[in-house]
Each structure stands twice: as C-alpha cells, then as structure tokens.
Write a protein that holds these residues in place. Structure first.
Motif, mmCIF file in Angstrom:
data_model
loop_
_atom_site.group_PDB
_atom_site.id
_atom_site.type_symbol
_atom_site.label_atom_id
_atom_site.label_comp_id
_atom_site.label_asym_id
_atom_site.label_seq_id
_atom_site.Cartn_x
_atom_site.Cartn_y
_atom_site.Cartn_z
ATOM 1 N N MET A 1 23.746 -28.014 6.350
ATOM 2 C CA MET A 1 24.833 -28.132 5.806
ATOM 3 C C MET A 1 25.647 -27.087 5.414
ATOM 4 O O MET A 1 25.495 -26.261 5.050
ATOM 5 N N ARG A 2 27.153 -27.219 5.832
ATOM 6 C CA ARG A 2 28.040 -26.258 6.172
ATOM 7 C C ARG A 2 28.495 -25.906 4.545
ATOM 8 O O ARG A 2 28.899 -26.751 3.953
ATOM 9 N N THR A 3 29.003 -24.737 4.256
ATOM 10 C CA THR A 3 29.417 -24.344 3.027
ATOM 11 C C THR A 3 31.024 -24.474 2.937
ATOM 12 O O THR A 3 31.496 -24.017 3.943
ATOM 13 N N PRO A 4 31.614 -25.131 2.154
ATOM 14 C CA PRO A 4 33.007 -25.306 2.423
ATOM 15 C C PRO A 4 33.557 -23.929 1.948
ATOM 16 O O PRO A 4 32.951 -23.252 1.361
ATOM 17 N N PRO A 5 34.751 -23.886 2.586
ATOM 18 C CA PRO A 5 35.493 -22.316 2.300
ATOM 19 C C PRO A 5 35.989 -22.283 0.757
ATOM 20 O O PRO A 5 36.114 -23.208 0.176
ATOM 21 N N PRO A 6 35.961 -20.984 0.450
ATOM 22 C CA PRO A 6 36.466 -20.956 -0.891
ATOM 23 C C PRO A 6 37.795 -21.301 -1.327
ATOM 24 O O PRO A 6 38.606 -20.987 -0.303
ATOM 25 N N GLY A 7 38.234 -21.999 -2.229
ATOM 26 C CA GLY A 7 39.390 -22.248 -2.435
ATOM 27 C C GLY A 7 40.191 -21.323 -3.581
ATOM 28 O O GLY A 7 39.602 -20.489 -3.816
ATOM 29 N N PRO A 8 41.444 -21.601 -3.821
ATOM 30 C CA PRO A 8 42.058 -23.026 -3.394
ATOM 31 C C PRO A 8 42.654 -23.032 -2.123
ATOM 32 O O PRO A 8 42.803 -21.707 -1.680
ATOM 33 N N LEU A 9 43.245 -23.939 -1.666
ATOM 34 C CA LEU A 9 44.006 -24.194 -0.502
ATOM 35 C C LEU A 9 45.437 -23.334 -0.707
ATOM 36 O O LEU A 9 45.959 -23.893 -1.757
ATOM 37 N N CYS A 10 45.854 -22.519 0.049
ATOM 38 C CA CYS A 10 47.096 -22.008 -0.199
ATOM 39 C C CYS A 10 47.951 -22.171 0.982
ATOM 40 O O CYS A 10 47.506 -21.900 2.084
ATOM 41 N N THR A 11 49.261 -22.471 1.069
ATOM 42 C CA THR A 11 50.272 -22.658 2.123
ATOM 43 C C THR A 11 51.277 -21.907 1.927
ATOM 44 O O THR A 11 51.381 -21.478 0.724
ATOM 45 N N ARG A 12 52.074 -21.749 3.099
ATOM 46 C CA ARG A 12 53.260 -20.689 2.724
ATOM 47 C C ARG A 12 54.423 -21.379 1.592
ATOM 48 O O ARG A 12 54.657 -20.551 0.947
ATOM 49 N N GLU A 13 54.138 -22.761 1.506
ATOM 50 C CA GLU A 13 55.025 -23.356 0.454
ATOM 51 C C GLU A 13 54.400 -23.091 -0.926
ATOM 52 O O GLU A 13 55.397 -22.734 -1.820
ATOM 53 N N SER A 14 53.287 -23.178 -0.978
ATOM 54 C CA SER A 14 52.597 -22.818 -2.460
ATOM 55 C C SER A 14 52.695 -21.630 -2.814
ATOM 56 O O SER A 14 52.965 -21.233 -4.228
ATOM 57 N N ILE A 15 52.514 -20.761 -1.759
ATOM 58 C CA ILE A 15 52.720 -19.274 -2.213
ATOM 59 C C ILE A 15 53.896 -18.913 -2.497
ATOM 60 O O ILE A 15 54.083 -18.188 -3.590
ATOM 61 N N ALA A 16 55.082 -19.487 -2.015
ATOM 62 C CA ALA A 16 56.373 -18.990 -2.196
ATOM 63 C C ALA A 16 56.680 -19.470 -3.604
ATOM 64 O O ALA A 16 57.445 -18.958 -4.382
ATOM 65 N N ALA A 17 56.341 -21.025 -3.700
ATOM 66 C CA ALA A 17 56.452 -21.419 -5.218
ATOM 67 C C ALA A 17 56.025 -20.560 -6.285
ATOM 68 O O ALA A 17 56.455 -20.311 -7.451
ATOM 69 N N GLN A 18 54.653 -20.130 -6.046
ATOM 70 C CA GLN A 18 54.068 -19.355 -7.265
ATOM 71 C C GLN A 18 54.622 -18.121 -7.428
ATOM 72 O O GLN A 18 54.712 -17.407 -8.423
ATOM 73 N N LEU A 39 43.376 -14.579 -2.652
ATOM 74 C CA LEU A 39 44.227 -15.713 -2.737
ATOM 75 C C LEU A 39 43.276 -17.155 -2.844
ATOM 76 O O LEU A 39 43.661 -18.148 -3.365
ATOM 77 N N GLY A 40 42.341 -17.111 -2.220
ATOM 78 C CA GLY A 40 41.780 -18.407 -1.744
ATOM 79 C C GLY A 40 41.789 -18.627 -0.115
ATOM 80 O O GLY A 40 41.545 -17.826 0.813
ATOM 81 N N TRP A 41 41.745 -20.030 0.240
ATOM 82 C CA TRP A 41 41.807 -20.147 1.612
ATOM 83 C C TRP A 41 43.352 -20.502 1.982
ATOM 84 O O TRP A 41 43.961 -21.461 1.556
ATOM 85 N N VAL A 42 43.862 -19.369 2.857
ATOM 86 C CA VAL A 42 45.239 -19.539 3.197
ATOM 87 C C VAL A 42 45.481 -20.254 4.574
ATOM 88 O O VAL A 42 45.127 -19.615 5.585
ATOM 89 N N CYS A 43 46.253 -21.201 4.721
ATOM 90 C CA CYS A 43 46.684 -21.885 5.769
ATOM 91 C C CYS A 43 47.696 -20.896 6.620
ATOM 92 O O CYS A 43 48.656 -20.917 5.936
ATOM 93 N N GLY A 44 47.073 -20.381 7.770
ATOM 94 C CA GLY A 44 48.183 -19.429 8.370
ATOM 95 C C GLY A 44 47.868 -18.020 8.203
ATOM 96 O O GLY A 44 48.411 -17.144 8.705
ATOM 97 N N GLY A 45 46.898 -17.901 7.141
ATOM 98 C CA GLY A 45 46.516 -16.284 6.924
ATOM 99 C C GLY A 45 47.615 -15.333 6.514
ATOM 100 O O GLY A 45 48.503 -15.667 5.920
ATOM 101 N N ALA A 46 47.514 -14.181 6.865
ATOM 102 C CA ALA A 46 48.354 -13.174 6.603
ATOM 103 C C ALA A 46 49.907 -13.431 6.781
ATOM 104 O O ALA A 46 50.841 -13.192 6.001
ATOM 105 N N ASN A 47 49.988 -13.925 7.987
ATOM 106 C CA ASN A 47 51.395 -14.414 8.441
ATOM 107 C C ASN A 47 52.016 -15.464 7.405
ATOM 108 O O ASN A 47 53.110 -15.138 7.046
ATOM 109 N N ALA A 48 51.364 -16.287 6.828
ATOM 110 C CA ALA A 48 51.668 -17.469 6.071
ATOM 111 C C ALA A 48 51.928 -16.558 4.619
ATOM 112 O O ALA A 48 53.258 -17.008 4.102
ATOM 113 N N VAL A 49 51.339 -15.710 4.183
ATOM 114 C CA VAL A 49 51.801 -14.736 3.034
ATOM 115 C C VAL A 49 53.026 -13.679 3.071
ATOM 116 O O VAL A 49 53.653 -13.995 2.472
#
Length: 273
Positions: A1-18, A39-49
């Motif tokens: 069984m695969r271990t889920p990635p550490p969260g939370p999920l972060c997106t470009r939009e959520s990072i900007a809002a916070q 940060l957690g699991w960043v959708c898009g990695g460093a580019n999204a940040v």
C-alpha cells in the motif's frame, strides 16, 4: 500500500491567498527565504511558489532571493566536509570562476534556483553571496555588489534597506535571515578576515583575495527570538509552513544593538559564508 504524500495540498492560488493574509502586498519589495518542503504537497513545485509570489507582488513589486555559491571559496576554510590539504593548490587553480548567468546557487533551496533562471531575472556580482531579483527594482537591488562587501554596505542588503523592503521567512527560521548580516558590518569593531574566490577579470580567470568582515550566523536563531519578542512581526501559515513577514530595516536596526551587546572581543569564524 502506497503512503499518501504529506499534505496539505498547496496550489498557486492558495499560496498567493495565504501570502496576502500574512501581509504581503502589491508593489512590495521582498527578500524571500523559503523551504519548499515545509509547505506540504505543492501542485507545480517551486514554479508555483514563485508564480504565487509574483501574483501577490504584481507588476510593481520586486522579488529578491539569496543565490549564494559558497563553494567558490578557499578550500583551507572548508569544514563540511574538509578536503585534504594536498588538494588545496589544485582547487584554487581550477575552481570555475563565478558567472552570474550560469553559476548555480548552493544550499539555498529550489525556489531561489527557479528565481535565478526566471525570465528577466538579474543577479548581483559577488561570487559567494549573490542575490537574484525579478521586478522593476531588480537592477537597483543587484547593481554594484562589491567583492569586499559580501553582505555589507555595498551589497543588495543595503539597497533593500534603503528601498523599504520586507523579509519573508517562508517555512524557515531566523537562522536563515540574511538581513541580520548587514548589522554585523555595523558593529563598532567587526572582525575581518581574508576571503578568496575565483572570478573573471578582463584578463581572464583569477583567484582573488580580499579583506572583508567575517560573517557568522550561529546566533541568529537566538537573535530572531529576541526580535520577535520586541518588535511587530506578522505571523501566518502558507500550507503547513510557518511564515513571518517584517521590515528589513527594523530587523537590521534591532540586530545592530543586540549583536553589539554580545560580540565584543569575539573572534569570528573563517571566511566561508
């Protein structure tokens, strides 16, 4: 069984809002220190940040990051790890010279590397403690970085102070707060040491030695804790990362007094930043 990635999920939009919630505003000039992993699991990695930071800063804001390359230094000062003394001469003769266009940063994390290669990014000229910047004030921040002023009055830190910049600690502690080094240069009798590196001159590659302040960040975590207790610092979270935002000039002014009371007669470390 695969271990889920550490969260939370972060997106470009959520990072900007916070980032906006912690107090970052359009038009700001900000020196950002970051840990992507925090940060957690960043959708898009460093580019999204980076995109999120630029989204918040807008067209009138300027993003600055440290892009240090401390391996370009005298091997006699290396400790982590050291190298045999028999290698020192060859290393000094062969170390590739600093090139602001191609020399990668080291030990700064992945976000600064993305900024360094971002379209329109500019980078300062110091072979060990350069800064990269994106935005309308980028040239003003990085220009004329003197070889004998790694983090002093003729470095981007002093330019950022004059511009009213903020410091953003994104998932990192005050031990990473480069701005405190500017205060070291203003101590009544700062410790100095020789500092060596490979540079390119009009006549080609050169191994160069200058006299500079011996910087030392070993007590910056303690300094940062005192600063937080004495001055307003905006705290928040971006994903799982604790975030701090504060004016660079206030941090430097506080550090000048704090360090002066603790480093009298103290010898500094070697020259490796």
């Amino acid at each position: 069984m695969r271990t889920p990635p550490p969260g939370p999920l972060c997106t470009r939009e959520s990072i900007a809002a916070q980032l906006g919630e912690v107090g970052l505003r359009p038009g700001d000039t900000v020196l950002a220190h970051s840990s992507l992993r925090s940060l957690g699991w960043v959708c898009g990695g460093a580019n999204a940040v980076v995109l999120a930071l630029l989204d918040v800063l807008g067209e009138d804001g300027t993003l600055v990051v440290p892009t240090q390359s401390g391996d370009n230094s005298d091997p006699a000062e290396w400790r982590n790890p050291p190298v045999p003394e028999s290698w020192w001469t060859d290393i000094r003769a062969s170390m590739p010279p600093y090139d602001p266009r191609t020399t990668p940063s080291s030990g700064m994390g992945v976000v600064p590397e993305v900024v360094r290669t971002w379209p329109g990014a500019l980078r300062s000229a110091h072979p060990q403690t350069s800064f990269a910047a994106v935005g309308p004030r980028a040239a003003e921040v990085v220009e004329d970085h003197a070889l004998d002023s790694r983090l002093g009055e003729r470095s981007p830190l002093a330019r950022l102070e004059a511009l009213g910049a903020h410091v953003l600690l994104l998932g990192v502690g005050f031990g990473s707060c480069t701005a405190f080094h500017l205060a070291e240069y203003r101590l009544p009798a700062p410790v100095e040491a020789d500092n060596s590196f490979a540079v390119t001159t009009p006549r080609g590659r050169s191994w160069t030695t200058v006299r500079d302040v011996a910087v030392d960040g070993d007590d910056f975590a303690e300094l940062g804790a005192a600063f937080v207790g004495a001055r307003p610092v905006r705290h928040g979270r971006v994903g799982a990362a604790v975030t701090r935002l504060f004016p660079l000039a206030e941090a430097v002014a506080y550090a000048e007094v704090w360090l002066a009371g603790r480093r009298t007669g103290r010898r500094g470390p070697g020259t490796r930043p």
